[in-house]
Scaffold this motif. Structure first.
Motif, mmCIF file in Angstrom:
data_model
loop_
_atom_site.group_PDB
_atom_site.id
_atom_site.type_symbol
_atom_site.label_atom_id
_atom_site.label_comp_id
_atom_site.label_asym_id
_atom_site.label_seq_id
_atom_site.Cartn_x
_atom_site.Cartn_y
_atom_site.Cartn_z
ATOM 1 N N UNK A 28 0.833 -1.201 0.000
ATOM 2 C CA UNK A 28 0.000 0.000 0.000
ATOM 3 C C UNK A 28 0.868 1.252 0.000
ATOM 4 N N UNK A 29 0.573 2.196 -0.874
ATOM 5 C CA UNK A 29 1.382 3.420 -0.942
ATOM 6 C C UNK A 29 1.325 4.204 0.370
ATOM 7 N N UNK A 30 2.476 4.531 0.885
ATOM 8 C CA UNK A 30 2.550 5.303 2.122
ATOM 9 C C UNK A 30 2.395 6.790 1.823
ATOM 10 N N UNK A 31 2.315 7.567 2.867
ATOM 11 C CA UNK A 31 2.163 9.019 2.733
ATOM 12 C C UNK A 31 3.266 9.617 1.858
ATOM 13 N N UNK A 32 4.493 9.168 2.036
ATOM 14 C CA UNK A 32 5.618 9.710 1.290
ATOM 15 C C UNK A 32 5.652 9.314 -0.176
ATOM 16 N N UNK A 50 -0.526 9.229 -6.204
ATOM 17 C CA UNK A 50 0.456 8.147 -6.117
ATOM 18 C C UNK A 50 1.432 8.279 -7.282
ATOM 19 N N UNK A 51 2.717 8.406 -6.945
ATOM 20 C CA UNK A 51 3.744 8.473 -7.986
ATOM 21 C C UNK A 51 4.628 7.233 -7.902
ATOM 22 N N UNK A 52 5.089 6.802 -9.056
ATOM 23 C CA UNK A 52 5.971 5.643 -9.141
ATOM 24 C C UNK A 52 7.378 6.088 -9.463
ATOM 25 N N UNK A 53 8.346 5.323 -8.959
ATOM 26 C CA UNK A 53 9.732 5.469 -9.374
ATOM 27 C C UNK A 53 9.948 4.459 -10.497
ATOM 28 N N UNK A 54 10.578 4.900 -11.558
ATOM 29 C CA UNK A 54 10.822 4.039 -12.709
ATOM 30 C C UNK A 54 12.330 3.904 -12.888
ATOM 31 N N UNK A 100 12.574 11.071 -13.015
ATOM 32 C CA UNK A 100 11.244 11.386 -13.529
ATOM 33 C C UNK A 100 10.260 10.361 -12.972
ATOM 34 N N UNK A 101 9.408 10.830 -12.083
ATOM 35 C CA UNK A 101 8.386 9.977 -11.488
ATOM 36 C C UNK A 101 7.164 9.977 -12.401
ATOM 37 N N UNK A 102 6.334 8.956 -12.283
ATOM 38 C CA UNK A 102 5.142 8.866 -13.124
ATOM 39 C C UNK A 102 3.897 8.686 -12.271
ATOM 40 N N UNK A 103 2.763 9.043 -12.866
ATOM 41 C CA UNK A 103 1.463 8.828 -12.224
ATOM 42 C C UNK A 103 0.451 8.512 -13.312
ATOM 43 N N UNK A 104 -0.481 7.635 -12.978
ATOM 44 C CA UNK A 104 -1.514 7.186 -13.907
ATOM 45 C C UNK A 104 -2.843 7.845 -13.544
ATOM 46 N N UNK A 153 1.860 -1.373 -16.579
ATOM 47 C CA UNK A 153 1.910 -2.759 -16.104
ATOM 48 C C UNK A 153 2.121 -2.826 -14.596
ATOM 49 N N UNK A 154 2.835 -1.880 -14.027
ATOM 50 C CA UNK A 154 2.975 -1.830 -12.562
ATOM 51 C C UNK A 154 1.602 -1.639 -11.924
ATOM 52 N N UNK A 155 0.814 -0.723 -12.442
ATOM 53 C CA UNK A 155 -0.523 -0.491 -11.904
ATOM 54 C C UNK A 155 -1.430 -1.694 -12.087
ATOM 55 N N UNK A 156 -1.252 -2.415 -13.179
ATOM 56 C CA UNK A 156 -2.067 -3.614 -13.420
ATOM 57 C C UNK A 156 -1.744 -4.739 -12.448
ATOM 58 N N UNK A 157 -0.566 -4.734 -11.857
ATOM 59 C CA UNK A 157 -0.258 -5.726 -10.827
ATOM 60 C C UNK A 157 -1.248 -5.620 -9.674
#
Length: 184
Positions: A28-32, A50-54, A100-104, A153-157
């Motif tokens: 679960x994504x934490x506050x940070x 929610x941002x992802x590190x790629x 560069x972080x990403x968000x969907x 694909x990360x989000x689809x997990x």
């Protein structure tokens, strides 16, 4: 502190937060991992995105994510395989990640449309008494980009029924204009 040092410290901190989330909180994504999003003028736009590190070269992890989603028809099995993968050494080397972080976003998202129009924002990260305020250039990623595919694909997990009809944005910090982290 130099912009390069600030960037390195931020990525190390983000990787550590993600290790904790994967190992102790079921992914679960934490506050940070959910920064506040502000317009360039400081106006609040979202309390948490929610941002992802790629990884700089995300091909291996993208292939793994896609394989798991396509191979397993049970969302719980996909989730467990993903968690095992992300708990292992995925976040161990911060220097392997792009800044560069990403968000969907869903296609009808008003926030996504606003981000596309503004092409800039400020992300405010805070957790464990540490914070970063990062002005970012914002761009909408094209479907063929490696970071787009990795994010999808990360989000689809975690949501195997996620449609192809999404918008994915990249947030690239301006490290020279970033505010130094506060600790307390």
């Amino acid at each position: 502190m130099t912009p390069k040092t600030l960037r390195q410290q931020f990525l190390i901190w983000q990787c550590r937060l993600r290790q904790i989330a994967m190992r102790e909180d079921g992914g679960r994504p934490s506050q940070g991992m959910r920064p506040r999003l502000l317009a360039p003028d400081g106006r609040p736009l979202s309390d948490g995105v929610i941002v992802l590190l790629i990884k700089s070269d995300p091909a291996e992890s993208t292939d793994f994510f896609e394989f798991q989603v396509k191979k397993n028809h049970d969302p719980n099995e996909v989730y467990q395989k993903a968690l095992t993968y992300l708990q292992s050494t995925h976040y161990h080397r911060a220097n392997r990640f792009s800044d560069e972080m990403t968000a969907l976003f869903l296609p009808e998202s008003g926030l996504a449309s606003l981000l596309a129009e503004m092409a800039a924002c400020r992300l405010e990260f805070r957790q464990f008494g540490q914070s970063y305020s990062l002005p970012c250039n914002v761009r909408e990623l094209a479907e063929g980009e490696p970071a787009y595919r990795n994010t999808l694909w990360h989000n689809r997990l975690f949501n195997t029924s996620l449609s192809d009809d999404v918008r994915i944005f990249g947030f690239r910090p301006d490290w020279a204009a970033a505010l130094l982290p506060e600790t307390g």
